[in-house]
Design a protein around this motif. Structure first.
Motif, PDB file in Angstrom:
ATOM      1  N   LYS A  58      30.275  -8.330  -1.555  1.00  0.00           N
ATOM      2  CA  LYS A  58      30.872  -7.046  -1.195  1.00  0.00           C
ATOM      3  C   LYS A  58      32.222  -6.876  -1.882  1.00  0.00           C
ATOM      4  CE  LYS A  58      30.123  -3.386   1.226  1.00  0.00           C
ATOM      5  NZ  LYS A  58      29.065  -2.487   0.825  1.00  0.00           N
ATOM      6  N   VAL A  59      33.028  -7.917  -1.890  1.00  0.00           N
ATOM      7  CA  VAL A  59      34.335  -7.855  -2.555  1.00  0.00           C
ATOM      8  C   VAL A  59      34.138  -7.576  -4.047  1.00  0.00           C
ATOM      9  CG1 VAL A  59      36.338  -9.228  -3.265  1.00  0.00           C
ATOM     10  CG2 VAL A  59      35.575  -9.264  -0.883  1.00  0.00           C
ATOM     11  N   THR A  60      33.198  -8.251  -4.676  1.00  0.00           N
ATOM     12  CA  THR A  60      32.907  -8.033  -6.093  1.00  0.00           C
ATOM     13  C   THR A  60      32.464  -6.597  -6.339  1.00  0.00           C
ATOM     14  OG1 THR A  60      32.276 -10.353  -6.373  1.00  0.00           O
ATOM     15  CG2 THR A  60      31.514  -8.802  -8.046  1.00  0.00           C
ATOM     16  N   GLU A  61      31.609  -6.092  -5.478  1.00  0.00           N
ATOM     17  CA  GLU A  61      31.127  -4.706  -5.604  1.00  0.00           C
ATOM     18  C   GLU A  61      32.292  -3.715  -5.491  1.00  0.00           C
ATOM     19  OE1 GLU A  61      28.535  -1.543  -2.968  1.00  0.00           O
ATOM     20  OE2 GLU A  61      28.057  -3.677  -2.759  1.00  0.00           O
ATOM     21  N   ILE A  62      33.153  -3.924  -4.508  1.00  0.00           N
ATOM     22  CA  ILE A  62      34.300  -3.027  -4.310  1.00  0.00           C
ATOM     23  C   ILE A  62      35.263  -3.120  -5.496  1.00  0.00           C
ATOM     24  CG2 ILE A  62      36.359  -2.635  -2.890  1.00  0.00           C
ATOM     25  CD1 ILE A  62      34.572  -3.326  -0.451  1.00  0.00           C
ATOM     26  N   CYS A  63      35.474  -4.311  -6.008  1.00  0.00           N
ATOM     27  CA  CYS A  63      36.344  -4.479  -7.175  1.00  0.00           C
ATOM     28  C   CYS A  63      35.774  -3.738  -8.383  1.00  0.00           C
ATOM     29  CB  CYS A  63      36.521  -5.960  -7.514  1.00  0.00           C
ATOM     30  SG  CYS A  63      37.623  -6.828  -6.398  1.00  0.00           S
ATOM     31  N   LYS A  64      34.474  -3.810  -8.578  1.00  0.00           N
ATOM     32  CA  LYS A  64      33.852  -3.087  -9.685  1.00  0.00           C
ATOM     33  C   LYS A  64      33.998  -1.581  -9.498  1.00  0.00           C
ATOM     34  CE  LYS A  64      30.569  -6.600 -11.098  1.00  0.00           C
ATOM     35  NZ  LYS A  64      29.165  -6.985 -11.233  1.00  0.00           N
ATOM     36  N   GLN A  65      33.854  -1.096  -8.270  1.00  0.00           N
ATOM     37  CA  GLN A  65      34.043   0.332  -7.998  1.00  0.00           C
ATOM     38  C   GLN A  65      35.480   0.754  -8.285  1.00  0.00           C
ATOM     39  OE1 GLN A  65      32.840   0.908  -3.927  1.00  0.00           O
ATOM     40  NE2 GLN A  65      30.654   0.755  -4.393  1.00  0.00           N
ATOM     41  N   MET A  66      36.424  -0.071  -7.851  1.00  0.00           N
ATOM     42  CA  MET A  66      37.840   0.233  -8.096  1.00  0.00           C
ATOM     43  C   MET A  66      38.134   0.238  -9.596  1.00  0.00           C
ATOM     44  SD  MET A  66      39.805  -1.796  -5.056  1.00  0.00           S
ATOM     45  CE  MET A  66      41.420  -1.369  -5.670  1.00  0.00           C
ATOM     46  N   GLU A  67      37.578  -0.707 -10.309  1.00  0.00           N
ATOM     47  CA  GLU A  67      37.779  -0.778 -11.753  1.00  0.00           C
ATOM     48  C   GLU A  67      37.212   0.471 -12.434  1.00  0.00           C
ATOM     49  OE1 GLU A  67      37.190  -4.065 -15.257  1.00  0.00           O
ATOM     50  OE2 GLU A  67      35.606  -3.914 -13.755  1.00  0.00           O
ATOM     51  N   GLU A 125      41.143   7.835 -18.185  1.00  0.00           N
ATOM     52  CA  GLU A 125      40.603   8.859 -19.078  1.00  0.00           C
ATOM     53  C   GLU A 125      41.195  10.227 -18.755  1.00  0.00           C
ATOM     54  OE1 GLU A 125      38.601   8.741 -21.793  1.00  0.00           O
ATOM     55  OE2 GLU A 125      38.830   6.567 -21.617  1.00  0.00           O
ATOM     56  N   GLU A 126      41.257  10.564 -17.472  1.00  0.00           N
ATOM     57  CA  GLU A 126      41.826  11.853 -17.067  1.00  0.00           C
ATOM     58  C   GLU A 126      43.294  11.939 -17.467  1.00  0.00           C
ATOM     59  OE1 GLU A 126      41.156  12.481 -12.895  1.00  0.00           O
ATOM     60  OE2 GLU A 126      38.974  12.385 -13.127  1.00  0.00           O
ATOM     61  N   ASN A 127      44.044  10.893 -17.180  1.00  0.00           N
ATOM     62  CA  ASN A 127      45.465  10.878 -17.526  1.00  0.00           C
ATOM     63  C   ASN A 127      45.664  10.933 -19.035  1.00  0.00           C
ATOM     64  OD1 ASN A 127      46.249  10.791 -14.866  1.00  0.00           O
ATOM     65  ND2 ASN A 127      46.485   8.590 -14.810  1.00  0.00           N
ATOM     66  N   SER A 128      44.816  10.238 -19.761  1.00  0.00           N
ATOM     67  CA  SER A 128      44.917  10.225 -21.216  1.00  0.00           C
ATOM     68  C   SER A 128      44.706  11.625 -21.775  1.00  0.00           C
ATOM     69  CB  SER A 128      43.880   9.259 -21.800  1.00  0.00           C
ATOM     70  OG  SER A 128      43.948   9.263 -23.197  1.00  0.00           O
ATOM     71  N   SER A 129      43.727  12.348 -21.251  1.00  0.00           N
ATOM     72  CA  SER A 129      43.473  13.714 -21.707  1.00  0.00           C
ATOM     73  C   SER A 129      44.661  14.612 -21.403  1.00  0.00           C
ATOM     74  CB  SER A 129      42.214  14.271 -21.036  1.00  0.00           C
ATOM     75  OG  SER A 129      41.078  13.532 -21.401  1.00  0.00           O
ATOM     76  N   GLU A 130      45.196  14.499 -20.200  1.00  0.00           N
ATOM     77  CA  GLU A 130      46.361  15.312 -19.819  1.00  0.00           C
ATOM     78  C   GLU A 130      47.567  14.974 -20.689  1.00  0.00           C
ATOM     79  OE1 GLU A 130      47.178  15.010 -15.616  1.00  0.00           O
ATOM     80  OE2 GLU A 130      45.086  15.445 -15.103  1.00  0.00           O
ATOM     81  N   MET A 131      47.779  13.689 -20.939  1.00  0.00           N
ATOM     82  CA  MET A 131      48.913  13.286 -21.767  1.00  0.00           C
ATOM     83  C   MET A 131      48.747  13.797 -23.190  1.00  0.00           C
ATOM     84  SD  MET A 131      50.227   9.503 -20.597  1.00  0.00           S
ATOM     85  CE  MET A 131      48.699   8.659 -20.884  1.00  0.00           C
ATOM     86  N   GLN A 132      47.518  13.787 -23.691  1.00  0.00           N
ATOM     87  CA  GLN A 132      47.276  14.276 -25.046  1.00  0.00           C
ATOM     88  C   GLN A 132      47.664  15.742 -25.161  1.00  0.00           C
ATOM     89  OE1 GLN A 132      46.366  12.344 -27.606  1.00  0.00           O
ATOM     90  NE2 GLN A 132      46.560  14.078 -28.977  1.00  0.00           N
ATOM     91  N   VAL A 133      47.285  16.542 -24.162  1.00  0.00           N
ATOM     92  CA  VAL A 133      47.634  17.962 -24.149  1.00  0.00           C
ATOM     93  C   VAL A 133      49.147  18.124 -24.102  1.00  0.00           C
ATOM     94  CG1 VAL A 133      47.527  20.068 -22.758  1.00  0.00           C
ATOM     95  CG2 VAL A 133      45.449  18.742 -23.149  1.00  0.00           C
ATOM     96  N   LYS A 134      49.804  17.384 -23.219  1.00  0.00           N
ATOM     97  CA  LYS A 134      51.259  17.497 -23.079  1.00  0.00           C
ATOM     98  C   LYS A 134      51.977  17.017 -24.340  1.00  0.00           C
ATOM     99  CE  LYS A 134      51.381  17.343 -18.061  1.00  0.00           C
ATOM    100  NZ  LYS A 134      51.588  18.747 -17.883  1.00  0.00           N
ATOM    101  N   LEU A 135      51.476  15.959 -24.978  1.00  0.00           N
ATOM    102  CA  LEU A 135      52.090  15.483 -26.209  1.00  0.00           C
ATOM    103  C   LEU A 135      51.930  16.508 -27.328  1.00  0.00           C
ATOM    104  CD1 LEU A 135      51.138  11.691 -26.188  1.00  0.00           C
ATOM    105  CD2 LEU A 135      53.428  12.675 -25.989  1.00  0.00           C
ATOM    106  N   GLN A 136      50.786  17.187 -27.358  1.00  0.00           N
ATOM    107  CA  GLN A 136      50.583  18.238 -28.355  1.00  0.00           C
ATOM    108  C   GLN A 136      51.573  19.382 -28.129  1.00  0.00           C
ATOM    109  OE1 GLN A 136      48.680  18.227 -31.064  1.00  0.00           O
ATOM    110  NE2 GLN A 136      49.453  20.245 -31.605  1.00  0.00           N
ATOM    111  N   GLU A 137      51.728  19.778 -26.855  1.00  0.00           N
ATOM    112  CA  GLU A 137      52.701  20.828 -26.525  1.00  0.00           C
ATOM    113  C   GLU A 137      54.114  20.396 -26.921  1.00  0.00           C
ATOM    114  OE1 GLU A 137      52.249  21.548 -22.346  1.00  0.00           O
ATOM    115  OE2 GLU A 137      50.331  22.573 -22.584  1.00  0.00           O
ATOM    116  N   MET A 145      39.477   3.291 -11.694  1.00  0.00           N
ATOM    117  CA  MET A 145      40.702   3.119 -12.461  1.00  0.00           C
ATOM    118  C   MET A 145      40.504   3.622 -13.894  1.00  0.00           C
ATOM    119  SD  MET A 145      42.818  -0.430 -13.119  1.00  0.00           S
ATOM    120  CE  MET A 145      41.536  -1.168 -14.122  1.00  0.00           C
ATOM    121  N   TYR A 146      39.390   3.264 -14.542  1.00  0.00           N
ATOM    122  CA  TYR A 146      39.138   3.713 -15.906  1.00  0.00           C
ATOM    123  C   TYR A 146      38.893   5.216 -15.966  1.00  0.00           C
ATOM    124  CZ  TYR A 146      39.098  -1.061 -17.572  1.00  0.00           C
ATOM    125  OH  TYR A 146      39.461  -2.342 -17.895  1.00  0.00           O
TER     126      TYR A 146
END
Length: 92
Positions: free
Chosen positions: A26-35, A43-55, A38-39
């Motif tokens: 169960k701990v392994t399963e939850i860790c995989k879900q969290m990971e 990805e979401e933050n990276s896309s937002e940062m890309q837009v802001k860096l372009q601006e 997290m990724y």
């Protein structure tokens, strides 16, 4: 009686081993879900940062152009001031 106690201990150990195994799964399963989550957030933050860096890049480019225009205007005014100063000097 001693045999019964030992049997009970063995049974308890099996229950504990089973619990530990299931707990670790169960701990392994939850860790995989969290990971995974997290990724996804990365990805979401990276896309937002890309837009802001372009601006930001566009704003900095605009600032650079404005700075160049101000420098040119400053040079033109300096030239005009020199011309006015020369024209107001008495001729010798």
């Amino acid at each position: 009686m001693l045999e019964k106690i030992n049997s009970s201990r063995t049974s308890n150990q099996k229950v504990m081993d089973s619990f530990q195994e299931k707990f670790m799964e169960k701990v392994t399963e939850i860790c995989k879900q969290m990971e995974c989550h997290m990724y996804t957030m990365y990805e979401e933050n990276s896309s937002e940062m890309q837009v802001k860096l372009q601006e930001l890049s566009e704003i900095l480019e605009s600032c650079t152009k404005l700075n160049m225009e101000l420098m040119e205007a400053n040079q033109a005014l300096a030239g005009l001031r020199e011309s006015l100063a020369r024209s107001q000097m008495p001729e010798q």
